[in-house]
Enzyme design. Sequence first.
Site, PDB file in Angstrom:
ATOM      1  N   LYS A 103     -14.146  -9.314  -7.763  1.00 41.74           N
ATOM      2  CA  LYS A 103     -12.959 -10.174  -7.765  1.00 41.74           C
ATOM      3  C   LYS A 103     -12.840 -10.926  -9.093  1.00 41.74           C
ATOM      4  O   LYS A 103     -11.743 -11.085  -9.626  1.00 41.74           O
ATOM      5  CB  LYS A 103     -13.041 -11.156  -6.582  1.00 41.74           C
ATOM      6  CG  LYS A 103     -12.971 -10.438  -5.229  1.00 41.74           C
ATOM      7  CD  LYS A 103     -13.388 -11.351  -4.093  1.00 41.74           C
ATOM      8  CE  LYS A 103     -13.294 -10.654  -2.742  1.00 41.74           C
ATOM      9  NZ  LYS A 103     -13.958 -11.408  -1.666  1.00 41.74           N
ATOM     10  N   ALA A 147      13.236  -9.387   0.541  1.00 44.79           N
ATOM     11  CA  ALA A 147      13.202  -8.151  -0.262  1.00 44.79           C
ATOM     12  C   ALA A 147      14.610  -7.635  -0.552  1.00 44.79           C
ATOM     13  O   ALA A 147      14.789  -6.725  -1.340  1.00 44.79           O
ATOM     14  CB  ALA A 147      12.398  -7.087   0.470  1.00 44.79           C
ATOM     15  N   ARG A 159      -8.884   6.756  12.943  1.00 44.82           N
ATOM     16  CA  ARG A 159      -9.388   6.179  14.187  1.00 44.82           C
ATOM     17  C   ARG A 159      -8.300   6.097  15.260  1.00 44.82           C
ATOM     18  O   ARG A 159      -7.110   6.072  14.949  1.00 44.82           O
ATOM     19  CB  ARG A 159      -9.923   4.781  13.923  1.00 44.82           C
ATOM     20  CG  ARG A 159      -8.812   3.797  13.560  1.00 44.82           C
ATOM     21  CD  ARG A 159      -9.262   2.377  13.686  1.00 44.82           C
ATOM     22  NE  ARG A 159     -10.242   2.036  12.654  1.00 44.82           N
ATOM     23  CZ  ARG A 159     -11.015   0.958  12.725  1.00 44.82           C
ATOM     24  NH1 ARG A 159     -10.956   0.153  13.765  1.00 44.82           N
ATOM     25  NH2 ARG A 159     -11.843   0.661  11.752  1.00 44.82           N
TER      26      ARG A 159
HETATM   27  N1  HSE Z   1     -16.630  -9.818   2.408  1.00 49.16           N
HETATM   28  C1  HSE Z   1     -15.539 -10.506   1.787  1.00 49.16           C
HETATM   29  C2  HSE Z   1     -15.824 -11.998   1.866  1.00 49.16           C
HETATM   30  C3  HSE Z   1     -14.249 -10.165   2.485  1.00 49.16           C
HETATM   31  O1  HSE Z   1     -16.721 -12.410   2.610  1.00 49.16           O
HETATM   32  O2  HSE Z   1     -15.174 -12.765   1.170  1.00 49.16           O
HETATM   33  C4  HSE Z   1     -13.019 -10.461   1.677  1.00 49.16           C
HETATM   34  O3  HSE Z   1     -12.992  -9.810   0.437  1.00 49.16           O
END
Ligand code: HSE
Length: 435
Positions: free
Chosen positions: A203, A33, A46
């Site tokens: 995604k 960097a 938490r």
């Molecule tokens: N639940 C997701 C998977 C985790 O099983 O790929 C990662 O995005």
Amino acid sequence: MDSVKIGICGLGTVGSGTFNVLQRNADVIGARARTPLQVVHVGARRDNPACDLGPTRVSRDIFDVARDPEVQILVELIGGTTVARELVEEAIRNHKHVVTANKALIAEFGNEIFALAREHGVAVRYEAAVAGGIPIIKALREGLAGNRIEWLAGIINGTGNFILTEMRDKGREFADVLAEAQALGYAEADPTFDVEGIDAAHKLVILASLAFGMPLQFASVYTEGITQLTPQDVDYAEELGYRIKHLGVAKQNGEGVELRVHPTLIPEQRLLANVNGVKNAVLVEGDAVGPTLYYGAGAGAEPTASAVVADLVDLARDISAGQANQVPCLGVAEEQIRDLPVVPMSEVKTPWYLRMVAEDRPGVLGRVATIFSEQGISIEALIQKAPAEGETRVPLIVLTNTASQGRVDAAVAAIESLDTITGEIARIRVEVLDG
Ligand code: HSE
């Protein structure tokens, strides 16, 4: 040399992993960097995180991090889309760059978030949102910048792939494997996101926007999960020389784009057919480079942290270079982003695997074949099993050549209406994936 000051919100699996990687690899990260990366403020609700925070300032109110004048980059790792969106927008309004692993947030609200970031002269980076540790965002945005992307296809949900692998290798039942994936921490908080394809659709839409320079269109993704798959289908696919995988596919089709997530038969010799367990892989075809494959861990603390830290290094370099040199959020100058139409599924053409239960008597197969021919659908392969003892019905498995979903829908409706066919026809698309 001044350090770049980072705030991390969320100290779960990925947050703790990110903190640990930044500490452990501080020397190489700082060298890359050209400046040390320092976590100055953590927002966590938490106790007992899986990392040693030392003297780092900790706030229970994560918004304190977004308001902290010292913080230059806010890392959002709390998940969800309600508070996470408010947090990210607050950070942007306070002129902080943002790094997030939150695929739902980017897929559903990325257009608005990127616009706000542009308005305030900051960047939003999200490498960890897709395929965990695999640098697929960077590959599309920069590594393949010289290409027209023709299509991409990926196994982008580790939980779904783990389930399909266990069903095939060990003949295990769906529900049993899903429970194990939850216990191992792979599954989403709501595992229907994994098995109904929603996580993969989040995604896919991100990958498609980067690949084709289009706005994020989550609502337009055709999404089909893996809950209807049976061990029988896995076995018959195998007999025909295929494996069943849950794929996200984005393809340029004339002036439009196909955006779809569904179970798919893949020829068994393809590399994607051999991506097993929780691993992810994305195959990208560029006009100059040809097919390229990206493979690795799609989830987990440090693989995902690897992607988060890569974004932090990029942003640290951008901070030194100045705003004018920032890489645009979708990798394309904003004025060049084109809204492409999404192709209706009825026009999407693939070969098909169809499984039906038929009466074992003369003429039944002939009638089924005639219906396919009336729809202009050619049969590539066919399996008919002998009837079991005392059974008059047999499974009939048909593999078709490429046909539009509209034609297949019509053929399936006509075949299901025959009195010699029992119940619904199981159907799965096939992707040949020859680049
Ligand atoms: N639940 C997701 C998977 C985790 O099983 O790929 C990662 O995005």
